[in-house]
Scaffold this motif. Structure first.
Motif, PDB file in Angstrom:
ATOM      1  N   ALA A  35     -15.719  -5.231 -41.444  1.00 14.37           N
ATOM      2  CA  ALA A  35     -15.471  -6.249 -40.421  1.00 14.37           C
ATOM      3  C   ALA A  35     -14.677  -5.659 -39.261  1.00 14.37           C
ATOM      4  O   ALA A  35     -14.986  -5.902 -38.093  1.00 14.37           O
ATOM      5  CB  ALA A  35     -14.733  -7.434 -41.022  1.00 14.37           C
ATOM      6  N   GLY A  36     -13.661  -4.877 -39.550  1.00 13.44           N
ATOM      7  CA  GLY A  36     -12.877  -4.247 -38.494  1.00 13.44           C
ATOM      8  C   GLY A  36     -13.686  -3.250 -37.693  1.00 13.44           C
ATOM      9  O   GLY A  36     -13.578  -3.181 -36.464  1.00 13.44           O
ATOM     10  N   LEU A  37     -14.510  -2.494 -38.382  1.00 13.99           N
ATOM     11  CA  LEU A  37     -15.369  -1.534 -37.691  1.00 13.99           C
ATOM     12  C   LEU A  37     -16.387  -2.249 -36.812  1.00 13.99           C
ATOM     13  O   LEU A  37     -16.633  -1.852 -35.674  1.00 13.99           O
ATOM     14  CB  LEU A  37     -16.074  -0.641 -38.713  1.00 13.99           C
ATOM     15  CG  LEU A  37     -16.910   0.495 -38.164  1.00 13.99           C
ATOM     16  CD1 LEU A  37     -16.027   1.496 -37.433  1.00 13.99           C
ATOM     17  CD2 LEU A  37     -17.653   1.174 -39.292  1.00 13.99           C
ATOM     18  N   GLY A  38     -16.977  -3.306 -37.330  1.00 13.04           N
ATOM     19  CA  GLY A  38     -17.961  -4.061 -36.556  1.00 13.04           C
ATOM     20  C   GLY A  38     -17.357  -4.711 -35.331  1.00 13.04           C
ATOM     21  O   GLY A  38     -17.916  -4.635 -34.235  1.00 13.04           O
ATOM     22  N   ILE A  39     -16.211  -5.342 -35.504  1.00 18.44           N
ATOM     23  CA  ILE A  39     -15.539  -5.972 -34.364  1.00 18.44           C
ATOM     24  C   ILE A  39     -15.109  -4.916 -33.359  1.00 18.44           C
ATOM     25  O   ILE A  39     -15.250  -5.089 -32.150  1.00 18.44           O
ATOM     26  CB  ILE A  39     -14.343  -6.811 -34.843  1.00 18.44           C
ATOM     27  CG1 ILE A  39     -14.860  -8.035 -35.617  1.00 18.44           C
ATOM     28  CG2 ILE A  39     -13.459  -7.241 -33.679  1.00 18.44           C
ATOM     29  CD1 ILE A  39     -13.788  -8.807 -36.335  1.00 18.44           C
ATOM     30  N   GLY A  40     -14.592  -3.785 -33.851  1.00 23.56           N
ATOM     31  CA  GLY A  40     -14.148  -2.720 -32.957  1.00 23.56           C
ATOM     32  C   GLY A  40     -15.281  -2.108 -32.154  1.00 23.56           C
ATOM     33  O   GLY A  40     -15.148  -1.892 -30.944  1.00 23.56           O
ATOM     34  N   LEU A  41     -16.402  -1.823 -32.810  1.00 24.36           N
ATOM     35  CA  LEU A  41     -17.536  -1.231 -32.094  1.00 24.36           C
ATOM     36  C   LEU A  41     -18.142  -2.204 -31.092  1.00 24.36           C
ATOM     37  O   LEU A  41     -18.483  -1.825 -29.966  1.00 24.36           O
ATOM     38  CB  LEU A  41     -18.598  -0.762 -33.085  1.00 24.36           C
ATOM     39  CG  LEU A  41     -18.279   0.493 -33.891  1.00 24.36           C
ATOM     40  CD1 LEU A  41     -19.369   0.763 -34.908  1.00 24.36           C
ATOM     41  CD2 LEU A  41     -18.082   1.679 -32.983  1.00 24.36           C
ATOM     42  N   CYS A  42     -18.284  -3.462 -31.486  1.00 25.76           N
ATOM     43  CA  CYS A  42     -18.824  -4.459 -30.552  1.00 25.76           C
ATOM     44  C   CYS A  42     -17.873  -4.660 -29.371  1.00 25.76           C
ATOM     45  O   CYS A  42     -18.308  -4.792 -28.226  1.00 25.76           O
ATOM     46  CB  CYS A  42     -19.079  -5.780 -31.270  1.00 25.76           C
ATOM     47  SG  CYS A  42     -20.477  -5.709 -32.397  1.00 25.76           S
ATOM     48  N   PHE A  43     -16.576  -4.674 -29.655  1.00 30.37           N
ATOM     49  CA  PHE A  43     -15.589  -4.821 -28.588  1.00 30.37           C
ATOM     50  C   PHE A  43     -15.666  -3.651 -27.611  1.00 30.37           C
ATOM     51  O   PHE A  43     -15.689  -3.851 -26.385  1.00 30.37           O
ATOM     52  CB  PHE A  43     -14.185  -4.920 -29.194  1.00 30.37           C
ATOM     53  CG  PHE A  43     -13.086  -4.909 -28.177  1.00 30.37           C
ATOM     54  CD1 PHE A  43     -12.811  -6.034 -27.428  1.00 30.37           C
ATOM     55  CD2 PHE A  43     -12.329  -3.772 -27.974  1.00 30.37           C
ATOM     56  CE1 PHE A  43     -11.797  -6.031 -26.488  1.00 30.37           C
ATOM     57  CE2 PHE A  43     -11.313  -3.747 -27.041  1.00 30.37           C
ATOM     58  CZ  PHE A  43     -11.054  -4.879 -26.287  1.00 30.37           C
ATOM     59  N   LEU A  44     -15.716  -2.436 -28.125  1.00 32.93           N
ATOM     60  CA  LEU A  44     -15.782  -1.258 -27.254  1.00 32.93           C
ATOM     61  C   LEU A  44     -17.070  -1.217 -26.445  1.00 32.93           C
ATOM     62  O   LEU A  44     -17.063  -0.821 -25.280  1.00 32.93           O
ATOM     63  CB  LEU A  44     -15.660   0.023 -28.074  1.00 32.93           C
ATOM     64  CG  LEU A  44     -14.270   0.384 -28.546  1.00 32.93           C
ATOM     65  CD1 LEU A  44     -14.324   1.638 -29.408  1.00 32.93           C
ATOM     66  CD2 LEU A  44     -13.330   0.588 -27.377  1.00 32.93           C
ATOM     67  N   SER A  45     -18.178  -1.641 -27.063  1.00 26.83           N
ATOM     68  CA  SER A  45     -19.453  -1.589 -26.353  1.00 26.83           C
ATOM     69  C   SER A  45     -19.508  -2.574 -25.191  1.00 26.83           C
ATOM     70  O   SER A  45     -20.306  -2.404 -24.279  1.00 26.83           O
ATOM     71  CB  SER A  45     -20.605  -1.862 -27.312  1.00 26.83           C
ATOM     72  OG  SER A  45     -20.624  -3.222 -27.696  1.00 26.83           O
ATOM     73  N   LEU A  46     -18.685  -3.585 -25.212  1.00 29.58           N
ATOM     74  CA  LEU A  46     -18.646  -4.548 -24.107  1.00 29.58           C
ATOM     75  C   LEU A  46     -17.471  -4.300 -23.167  1.00 29.58           C
ATOM     76  O   LEU A  46     -17.590  -4.429 -21.951  1.00 29.58           O
ATOM     77  CB  LEU A  46     -18.579  -5.975 -24.660  1.00 29.58           C
ATOM     78  CG  LEU A  46     -19.782  -6.410 -25.484  1.00 29.58           C
ATOM     79  CD1 LEU A  46     -19.507  -7.749 -26.126  1.00 29.58           C
ATOM     80  CD2 LEU A  46     -21.022  -6.455 -24.640  1.00 29.58           C
ATOM     81  N   TRP A  47     -16.324  -3.934 -23.708  1.00 30.55           N
ATOM     82  CA  TRP A  47     -15.108  -3.813 -22.915  1.00 30.55           C
ATOM     83  C   TRP A  47     -15.124  -2.581 -22.001  1.00 30.55           C
ATOM     84  O   TRP A  47     -14.743  -2.671 -20.826  1.00 30.55           O
ATOM     85  CB  TRP A  47     -13.894  -3.746 -23.845  1.00 30.55           C
ATOM     86  CG  TRP A  47     -12.592  -3.622 -23.145  1.00 30.55           C
ATOM     87  CD1 TRP A  47     -11.980  -4.553 -22.358  1.00 30.55           C
ATOM     88  CD2 TRP A  47     -11.735  -2.484 -23.169  1.00 30.55           C
ATOM     89  NE1 TRP A  47     -10.798  -4.065 -21.905  1.00 30.55           N
ATOM     90  CE2 TRP A  47     -10.614  -2.796 -22.385  1.00 30.55           C
ATOM     91  CE3 TRP A  47     -11.797  -1.248 -23.779  1.00 30.55           C
ATOM     92  CZ2 TRP A  47      -9.571  -1.901 -22.199  1.00 30.55           C
ATOM     93  CZ3 TRP A  47     -10.759  -0.364 -23.597  1.00 30.55           C
ATOM     94  CH2 TRP A  47      -9.663  -0.702 -22.798  1.00 30.55           C
ATOM     95  N   VAL A  48     -15.576  -1.439 -22.511  1.00 30.42           N
ATOM     96  CA  VAL A  48     -15.574  -0.212 -21.705  1.00 30.42           C
ATOM     97  C   VAL A  48     -16.463  -0.353 -20.466  1.00 30.42           C
ATOM     98  O   VAL A  48     -16.015  -0.067 -19.350  1.00 30.42           O
ATOM     99  CB  VAL A  48     -15.962   1.016 -22.561  1.00 30.42           C
ATOM    100  CG1 VAL A  48     -16.205   2.230 -21.688  1.00 30.42           C
ATOM    101  CG2 VAL A  48     -14.876   1.304 -23.575  1.00 30.42           C
ATOM    102  N   PRO A  49     -17.721  -0.800 -20.589  1.00 29.92           N
ATOM    103  CA  PRO A  49     -18.539  -0.925 -19.370  1.00 29.92           C
ATOM    104  C   PRO A  49     -18.005  -1.968 -18.396  1.00 29.92           C
ATOM    105  O   PRO A  49     -18.041  -1.755 -17.182  1.00 29.92           O
ATOM    106  CB  PRO A  49     -19.916  -1.341 -19.890  1.00 29.92           C
ATOM    107  CG  PRO A  49     -19.951  -0.935 -21.297  1.00 29.92           C
ATOM    108  CD  PRO A  49     -18.546  -1.022 -21.791  1.00 29.92           C
TER     109      PRO A  49
END
Length: 74
Positions: free
Chosen positions: A48-62
């Motif tokens: 769950a932490g990995l999924g939330i983290g990856l989804c967050f990074l994929s939206l937040w960085v761009p």
């Protein structure tokens, strides 16, 4: 009307590469949710932490670092 030609932020190749990289991050986050289990705390927290983290990074960085907000006045 302005006679100057339209100036792009990125080339087409760079835009496609960035899209593929961040879409892969997003899909990796979605895929990690498939390993989510409620059997124990470690099995529930890590995917769950990995999924939330990856989804967050994929939206937040761009949206934060590669958005057009920095060049709005130019």
């Amino acid at each position: 009307m302005s006679n100057s030609s339209y100036r792009r932020e990125n080339s087409l190749v760079q835009s496609v590469v960035l899209f593929v990289v961040f879409f892969a991050l997003f899909l990796g986050g979605i895929f990690s949710f498939s390993f989510w289990s409620l059997e124990s705390f470690a099995h529930a927290f890590v995917p769950a932490g990995l999924g939330i983290g990856l989804c967050f990074l994929s939206l937040w960085v761009p949206m934060t670092f590669m958005g057009r907000s920095n060049s709005a006045g130019e």
